[in-house]
Enzyme design. Structure first.
Site, PDB file in Angstrom:
ATOM      1  N   LYS A 124       0.820  -1.223   0.000  1.00 14.43           N
ATOM      2  CA  LYS A 124       0.000   0.000   0.000  1.00 14.43           C
ATOM      3  C   LYS A 124       0.845   1.262   0.000  1.00 14.43           C
ATOM      4  O   LYS A 124       0.442   2.283  -0.553  1.00 14.43           O
ATOM      5  CB  LYS A 124      -0.948   0.011   1.205  1.00 14.43           C
ATOM      6  CG  LYS A 124      -2.104  -0.941   1.044  1.00 14.43           C
ATOM      7  CD  LYS A 124      -3.267  -0.514   1.928  1.00 14.43           C
ATOM      8  CE  LYS A 124      -4.457  -1.430   1.706  1.00 14.43           C
ATOM      9  NZ  LYS A 124      -5.588  -1.109   2.571  1.00 14.43           N
TER      10      LYS A 124
ATOM     11  N   LYS B 214     -10.852  -3.153  -4.504  1.00 16.79           N
ATOM     12  CA  LYS B 214     -11.742  -2.039  -4.777  1.00 16.79           C
ATOM     13  C   LYS B 214     -10.972  -0.756  -5.054  1.00 16.79           C
ATOM     14  O   LYS B 214     -11.534   0.198  -5.546  1.00 16.79           O
ATOM     15  CB  LYS B 214     -12.794  -1.844  -3.679  1.00 16.79           C
ATOM     16  CG  LYS B 214     -12.341  -1.950  -2.249  1.00 16.79           C
ATOM     17  CD  LYS B 214     -13.584  -1.916  -1.345  1.00 16.79           C
ATOM     18  CE  LYS B 214     -13.492  -2.662  -0.060  1.00 16.79           C
ATOM     19  NZ  LYS B 214     -13.016  -1.911   1.083  1.00 16.79           N
TER      20      LYS B 214
ATOM     21  N   LYS C 155      -4.291  -9.158  -6.836  1.00 21.18           N
ATOM     22  CA  LYS C 155      -5.538  -9.395  -6.128  1.00 21.18           C
ATOM     23  C   LYS C 155      -6.643  -8.494  -6.693  1.00 21.18           C
ATOM     24  O   LYS C 155      -6.363  -7.352  -7.047  1.00 21.18           O
ATOM     25  CB  LYS C 155      -5.268  -9.000  -4.669  1.00 21.18           C
ATOM     26  CG  LYS C 155      -6.106  -9.640  -3.642  1.00 21.18           C
ATOM     27  CD  LYS C 155      -5.654  -9.202  -2.260  1.00 21.18           C
ATOM     28  CE  LYS C 155      -5.710  -7.706  -2.056  1.00 21.18           C
ATOM     29  NZ  LYS C 155      -5.587  -7.224  -0.692  1.00 21.18           N
TER      30      LYS C 155
HETATM   31  P1  AMP Z   1     -10.934  -4.745   2.437  1.00 20.48           P
HETATM   32  O1  AMP Z   1     -11.618  -4.458   1.160  1.00 20.48           O
HETATM   33  O2  AMP Z   1      -9.463  -4.678   2.306  1.00 20.48           O
HETATM   34  O3  AMP Z   1     -11.485  -3.993   3.604  1.00 20.48           O
HETATM   35  O4  AMP Z   1     -11.225  -6.281   2.719  1.00 20.48           O
HETATM   36  C1  AMP Z   1     -12.346  -6.753   3.416  1.00 20.48           C
HETATM   37  C2  AMP Z   1     -12.384  -8.264   3.428  1.00 20.48           C
HETATM   38  O5  AMP Z   1     -12.476  -8.793   2.121  1.00 20.48           O
HETATM   39  C3  AMP Z   1     -11.137  -8.908   4.058  1.00 20.48           C
HETATM   40  O6  AMP Z   1     -11.521 -10.044   4.808  1.00 20.48           O
HETATM   41  C4  AMP Z   1     -10.329  -9.326   2.860  1.00 20.48           C
HETATM   42  O7  AMP Z   1      -9.487 -10.422   3.132  1.00 20.48           O
HETATM   43  C5  AMP Z   1     -11.415  -9.705   1.873  1.00 20.48           C
HETATM   44  N1  AMP Z   1     -10.943  -9.532   0.505  1.00 20.48           N
HETATM   45  C6  AMP Z   1     -10.619  -8.355  -0.098  1.00 20.48           C
HETATM   46  N2  AMP Z   1     -10.216  -8.564  -1.369  1.00 20.48           N
HETATM   47  C7  AMP Z   1     -10.286  -9.904  -1.578  1.00 20.48           C
HETATM   48  C8  AMP Z   1      -9.992 -10.745  -2.689  1.00 20.48           C
HETATM   49  N3  AMP Z   1      -9.559 -10.244  -3.847  1.00 20.48           N
HETATM   50  N4  AMP Z   1     -10.175 -12.075  -2.551  1.00 20.48           N
HETATM   51  C9  AMP Z   1     -10.638 -12.603  -1.380  1.00 20.48           C
HETATM   52  N5  AMP Z   1     -10.928 -11.861  -0.293  1.00 20.48           N
HETATM   53  C10 AMP Z   1     -10.752 -10.527  -0.379  1.00 20.48           C
HETATM   54  N1  TRP Z   2      -7.577  -5.058   7.509  1.00 20.92           N
HETATM   55  C1  TRP Z   2      -8.808  -5.599   7.005  1.00 20.92           C
HETATM   56  C2  TRP Z   2      -8.807  -5.453   5.489  1.00 20.92           C
HETATM   57  O1  TRP Z   2      -8.229  -4.590   4.933  1.00 20.92           O
HETATM   58  C3  TRP Z   2     -10.012  -4.917   7.592  1.00 20.92           C
HETATM   59  C4  TRP Z   2     -10.082  -5.102   9.073  1.00 20.92           C
HETATM   60  C5  TRP Z   2      -9.850  -4.145  10.013  1.00 20.92           C
HETATM   61  C6  TRP Z   2     -10.439  -6.286   9.754  1.00 20.92           C
HETATM   62  N2  TRP Z   2     -10.045  -4.628  11.242  1.00 20.92           N
HETATM   63  C7  TRP Z   2     -10.400  -5.950  11.139  1.00 20.92           C
HETATM   64  C8  TRP Z   2     -10.777  -7.577   9.359  1.00 20.92           C
HETATM   65  C9  TRP Z   2     -10.684  -6.895  12.127  1.00 20.92           C
HETATM   66  C10 TRP Z   2     -11.045  -8.514  10.361  1.00 20.92           C
HETATM   67  C11 TRP Z   2     -11.020  -8.177  11.726  1.00 20.92           C
HETATM   68  O2  TRP Z   2      -9.443  -6.206   4.838  1.00 20.92           O
END
Ligand code: AMP
Ligand code: TRP
Length: 337
Positions: free
Chosen positions: A114, A202, A199
């Site tokens: 990131k 979003k 990956k």
């Molecule tokens: P985030 O969008 O980073 O807040 O991710 C939220 C949740 O979605 C987390 O548990 C991530 O591990 C899961 N996640 C995000 N992107 C992916 C992906 N491309 N494949 C599987 N899980 C994902």
């Molecule tokens: N770091 C996680 C992600 O980007 C989001 C997240 C923050 C999270 N706090 C958490 C997931 C606690 C599980 C439990 O996807």
């Protein structure tokens, strides 16, 4: 209660298919297990670790909560709340920051991804982000954390922080249970539709790399049609799929959406041209995601309902989190409160 489930997503942009298949779907299923208590947070404090817009954050927080509900998280059985409405997260996070060696954080690969090339410009918050995540989990003494594969390393850090606190301040007693990651399904790591080494995310620049939960049928069909594949026919088994990340990604997505194994999907489509799988995949995705999108739009047309759900969730979350924070502070030597 034998299990306490906690998981969260960041309200940054729209949720995409990876969020749904890697995490959200499992959250919904876990609600049905006996003797579980589920807490699902919208981690708005995490969202400001990269540059953000205040109004966009407000909307995204509501929209993320709406996506949880639309996908099947039931506010009657699970608590849905915004992280910022439960101050104990940030307070515990500071306490943990002082107890976490920088060496542990230096190993975190997501920070490196990131922060990109310009590490000097990344915020301290982005660097400390996994410590806040550990606080999110441990403030509820959660036992299980359903996430996608990319969060495994952060979960290990949360376990290390828990263990070290138990040792230092609790004579080795299990004050914090060590949280178990729940990483299940055929799509724990959904990849970009344009590059099988990246990956699905979003925040990726090109919208063609992902399926958003808000995409309509035409957009979904077009994205799958243009998804990168290779010149060979669809693999019929793992051996034929070896080294073909884009092909295996589409097979994994199909399998997860259709509640099948990858093997079953390869048995069905192996040897055919990709166009066959892409058409089937578009139809399947529209059938599975369409109702979620519709429900989300419905919920977003009356935000007061979502706001009520978030308020009730925060009240419950605060009631669960405060005693843990109190206990931690006492053990660390604070008494003037
Ligand atoms: P985030 O969008 O980073 O807040 O991710 C939220 C949740 O979605 C987390 O548990 C991530 O591990 C899961 N996640 C995000 N992107 C992916 C992906 N491309 N494949 C599987 N899980 C994902
Ligand atoms: N770091 C996680 C992600 O980007 C989001 C997240 C923050 C999270 N706090 C958490 C997931 C606690 C599980 C439990 O996807």
């Amino acid at each position: 209660m034998s299990k306490r489930i906690l998981s969260c997503m960041q309200p940054t942009n729209r949720l995409q298919l990876g969020n749904y298949l890697g995490a959200l779907r499992n959250w919904v299923n876990l609600q049905d297990e006996a003797a579980t208590e589920c807490l699902y947070g919208v981690v708005d404090l995490h969202a400001i670790t990269v540059p953000h817009d205040a109004q966009a954050l407000r909307n995204a927080t509501r929209e993320t909560a709406a996506a949880y509900i639309a996908a099947g998280v039931d506010p009657k059985r699970s608590y849905i709340f915004a992280q910022s409405a439960v101050p104990a997260h940030s307070q515990l996070s500071w306490l943990f920051m002082t107890q976490t060696p920088m060496g542990w954080l230096n190993r975190m690969t997501q920070f490196k991804e990131k922060a990109g090339k310009n590490k000097e410009k990344a915020s301290l918050g982005l660097y400390g982000y996994p410590v806040l995540m550990a606080a999110d989990i441990l403030v509820y003494k959660a036992t299980h954390v359903p996430v996608g594969d990319d969060q495994k390393q952060h979960l290990e850090l949360a376990r290390d922080i828990a263990q070290s606190f138990n040792q230092k301040y609790c004579d080795g007693e299990e004050f914090f249970p060590l949280p178990d990651p729940v990483i299940t399904g055929e799509a724990t790591r959904v990849m970009s539709l344009r590059d099988g080494t990246q990956k699905m995310s979003k925040s990726a620049e090109s919208d063609m790399t992902r399926i958003n939960l808000t995409d309509d049928a035409d957009v979904i069909a077009n994205k799958f049609k243009k998804a990168k594949t290779d010149a060979l026919p669809i693999p019929a088994n793992d051996a034929e799929g070896a080294g073909r990340a884009e092909a295996m990604n589409l097979i994994g997505i199909y399998a997860a959406l259709n509640d099948q194994s990858k093997e079953q999907v390869m048995n069905q489509f192996g040897g055919q041209q990709f166009s066959a799988l892409k058409t089937a995949l578009s139809n399947l995705a529209v059938a599975k995601l369409g109702p979620i999108t519709a429900r989300m739009n419905d919920l977003m047309s009356d935000p007061t309902e979502i706001d009520k759900i978030l308020a009730a969730g925060a009240e419950k979350a605060n009631a669960l989190a405060s005693p843990t924070l109190d206990d931690v502070m006492t053990r660390m030597g604070f008494w003037l409160r």
